[in-house]
Design a protein around this motif. Sequence first.
Motif, mmCIF file in Angstrom:
data_model
loop_
_atom_site.group_PDB
_atom_site.id
_atom_site.type_symbol
_atom_site.label_atom_id
_atom_site.label_comp_id
_atom_site.label_asym_id
_atom_site.label_seq_id
_atom_site.Cartn_x
_atom_site.Cartn_y
_atom_site.Cartn_z
ATOM 1 N N UNK A 53 7.631 23.181 14.071
ATOM 2 C CA UNK A 53 8.933 23.468 13.478
ATOM 3 C C UNK A 53 10.043 23.130 14.466
ATOM 4 N N UNK A 54 9.725 23.250 15.751
ATOM 5 C CA UNK A 54 10.692 22.951 16.808
ATOM 6 C C UNK A 54 9.932 22.472 18.043
ATOM 7 N N UNK A 55 10.598 21.640 18.842
ATOM 8 C CA UNK A 55 10.006 21.137 20.084
ATOM 9 C C UNK A 55 10.922 21.527 21.238
ATOM 10 N N UNK A 56 10.355 22.179 22.247
ATOM 11 C CA UNK A 56 11.072 22.521 23.472
ATOM 12 C C UNK A 56 10.600 21.536 24.516
ATOM 13 N N UNK A 57 11.545 20.748 25.089
ATOM 14 C CA UNK A 57 11.109 19.716 26.021
ATOM 15 C C UNK A 57 12.022 19.601 27.226
ATOM 16 N N UNK A 58 11.448 19.034 28.266
ATOM 17 C CA UNK A 58 12.156 18.724 29.496
ATOM 18 C C UNK A 58 12.806 17.364 29.287
ATOM 19 N N UNK A 59 14.098 17.351 28.950
ATOM 20 C CA UNK A 59 14.784 16.115 28.610
ATOM 21 C C UNK A 59 14.821 15.140 29.781
#
Length: 71
Positions: A53-59
């Motif tokens: 549903x959502x992605x948390x990432x190290x941009x």
Amino acid sequence: MRFRDDRKRVMVVDDEDSIRELTAAWLSDEGFLVATARNGADALRQLRDFGPDVIVLDLVEFVAEDPHFAA
């Protein structure tokens, strides 16, 4: 193939093991169904099956892998 689970799905993408695992553990404790990936390629391999549903990432990591993310 997506299995039945009503929890919201979160994918955590980070190349640093400690950050990735700590974030995943915290989200799991909060009731989310969590998948982890070390990098963008790993995340893309899991994307269809996990269906987050959502992605948390190290941009910063993504910009380093592909400068198009910086635009």
